[in-house]
Design a protein around this motif. Sequence first.
Motif, short mmCIF file in Angstrom:
data_model
loop_
_atom_site.label_atom_id
_atom_site.label_comp_id
_atom_site.label_asym_id
_atom_site.label_seq_id
_atom_site.Cartn_x
_atom_site.Cartn_y
_atom_site.Cartn_z
N GLN A 180 41.83 53.35 43.58
CA GLN A 180 42.02 52.34 42.34
C GLN A 180 40.21 51.32 42.86
O GLN A 180 39.78 51.65 44.00
CB GLN A 180 42.80 50.96 43.10
CG GLN A 180 42.93 49.75 41.49
CD GLN A 180 43.81 50.72 40.75
OE1 GLN A 180 44.62 51.00 41.02
NE2 GLN A 180 43.32 50.48 39.02
N LYS A 202 41.39 54.17 37.14
CA LYS A 202 41.93 53.90 37.85
C LYS A 202 40.77 52.68 38.35
O LYS A 202 40.29 52.23 39.20
CB LYS A 202 42.01 54.76 39.09
CG LYS A 202 40.42 55.47 39.70
CD LYS A 202 40.41 56.58 40.09
CE LYS A 202 38.57 56.80 40.78
NZ LYS A 202 38.99 57.65 42.12
N THR A 204 40.39 47.82 37.59
CA THR A 204 41.06 47.39 36.84
C THR A 204 40.47 46.15 37.21
O THR A 204 39.44 46.31 38.12
CB THR A 204 42.24 47.39 37.46
OG1 THR A 204 42.85 47.89 37.53
CG2 THR A 204 43.32 46.48 37.46
N LYS A 391 46.42 38.28 37.88
CA LYS A 391 46.36 39.27 37.48
C LYS A 391 46.38 40.11 38.47
O LYS A 391 46.68 41.49 38.78
CB LYS A 391 46.00 39.90 35.89
CG LYS A 391 46.43 41.22 35.33
CD LYS A 391 46.34 41.26 34.00
CE LYS A 391 46.16 42.98 33.65
NZ LYS A 391 46.04 42.91 32.30
N GLY A 392 44.53 40.28 38.76
CA GLY A 392 43.78 40.81 39.05
C GLY A 392 44.74 41.13 40.46
O GLY A 392 44.71 41.83 41.64
N GLU A 394 47.84 40.72 41.30
CA GLU A 394 48.76 41.18 41.55
C GLU A 394 48.66 42.96 41.83
O GLU A 394 49.66 43.08 42.01
CB GLU A 394 49.85 40.44 40.10
CG GLU A 394 50.11 39.22 40.29
CD GLU A 394 50.92 38.73 38.47
OE1 GLU A 394 50.50 39.69 37.87
OE2 GLU A 394 50.29 37.33 38.50
N GLN A 395 47.64 43.75 40.77
CA GLN A 395 47.79 44.26 41.33
C GLN A 395 47.69 45.40 42.60
O GLN A 395 47.02 46.27 42.62
CB GLN A 395 46.94 45.21 39.72
CG GLN A 395 47.59 44.69 38.64
CD GLN A 395 46.47 45.34 37.07
OE1 GLN A 395 45.51 44.84 37.45
NE2 GLN A 395 47.33 46.25 36.66
N ALA A 398 50.01 44.94 44.47
CA ALA A 398 50.74 46.04 44.42
C ALA A 398 50.67 47.53 44.94
O ALA A 398 50.94 47.97 45.16
CB ALA A 398 51.18 46.46 42.59
N LEU A 399 49.34 47.38 45.11
CA LEU A 399 48.64 48.86 45.26
C LEU A 399 48.86 49.11 46.66
O LEU A 399 49.39 49.77 47.42
CB LEU A 399 46.80 49.24 45.38
CG LEU A 399 45.97 49.81 45.62
CD1 LEU A 399 46.31 51.70 45.12
CD2 LEU A 399 44.64 49.79 46.17
N SER A 402 52.97 49.98 47.76
CA SER A 402 53.73 50.36 46.68
C SER A 402 53.79 51.65 48.03
O SER A 402 53.09 51.26 49.34
CB SER A 402 52.45 50.86 46.13
OG SER A 402 51.08 51.78 46.31
#
Length: 405
Positions: A180, A202, A204, A391-392, A394-395, A398-399, A402
């Motif tokens: 990412q 990829k 963000t 938002k960033g 949160e992503q 998530a990375l 995961s």
Amino acid sequence: MKNVLFVINTLGYGGAERAMLDLFDALDPGKYELSLFVLTGQGELIHELPRHVRLLNQNYKDVSVLTEEGRNLLMKSVLKAGIGKGLFLRRAPYLMKNLRMMRRTGKILPDKLCWRLLADGAPRIRKEYDLAVAYLEGGATYYVADHVKAKKKAAFVHIDYGKAGYTRELDLDCYSRFDQIFTVSDEVKEHYLEVYPEYEKKVTVFHNLVNQDRIRRMADQGKGFEDDFKGIRILTIGRLTAQKRYDIAIQTLAQLKKICDVPVRWYVLGEGELRQSLEQQIEDAGLRGEFILLGVKANPFPYCKNCDLYVHATGYEGKSIAIQEAQTLGKPILATDCSGNREQIRDGIDGRLCDLTPEALSETLLWMIRHPEESRKYGEEAKKKVLYHTKGLEQFLALTDSEIT
């Protein structure tokens, strides 16, 4: 608990460095075991590193790379890698190829060449991490891509990639090894993808996390300006580098003083390799005591709180932390109309944008000085902006969270 490694080039009083510390504060120490490796092993911001972050450097120096002492230490590291570890010879084809390309463009950037040597010459970390994060372009990114073991890897991009002097030839396809890529603004993303269009899926946007409560609290601590000046105080915060275009700022003040009927002083918080040159330019322009280089301050916020106008006259940006800090404190802001700045300021609504020329800057500053009520409203509108975007984050989480495949 997930093991996360962050790597950054230096840890000085810079926007990206402060943004990283704010990110550390947003990561739950009960869920993440955080480690930090500073590629140069230098930087005065080390004293603000949160306790739950483990520093991996063994011989860390709390010296800014922008001071003479810091530059000497950095040069020793480059020579140690280049000569002591034989990297001048091993990387000779790479160095010569990129030097030739730089000469063709008329823009020699030795720091970009040194990052590869520092990355290859830095101590290795044997541990494998769940996630490794390169928090700056150049050396940190090369190090994580080539020399760190991790189940997943992420890179951050903070600047206008092409204008900053980075190229595919310098990078040696390092971004192919990241899962990412986070850019700090939409414009940074756009410019990055001009260089690397194949990585669009990829990339963000992760806006810098700005701890506005901390900024306001620190603004009330300390005195700030210590002179008894009664006129208009203009403030700029930033390293004394070519990107920040202080040469234009000096010319701007010289012109402004010819047309403004009230006393004006321009203060700069920051340090860098251009100090001696800028001091001479200030002297030549007859602005000694009026364009003032204050150096680095551990707490810049009382100065920002007490200035009348904040100016960010740069050639290019990624996303300026200094602008966001001034917005948090409700200051009227003038910035140059360039990538990064125009994404942060709505011209005529919460600040002003203008061309990067002494004429445009001085005329716009004069207007703002002569229209204090309108300028005050810019600051009030800027103060309303929501600067903490989740938002960033949160992503990113998530990375991190995961399942590793």
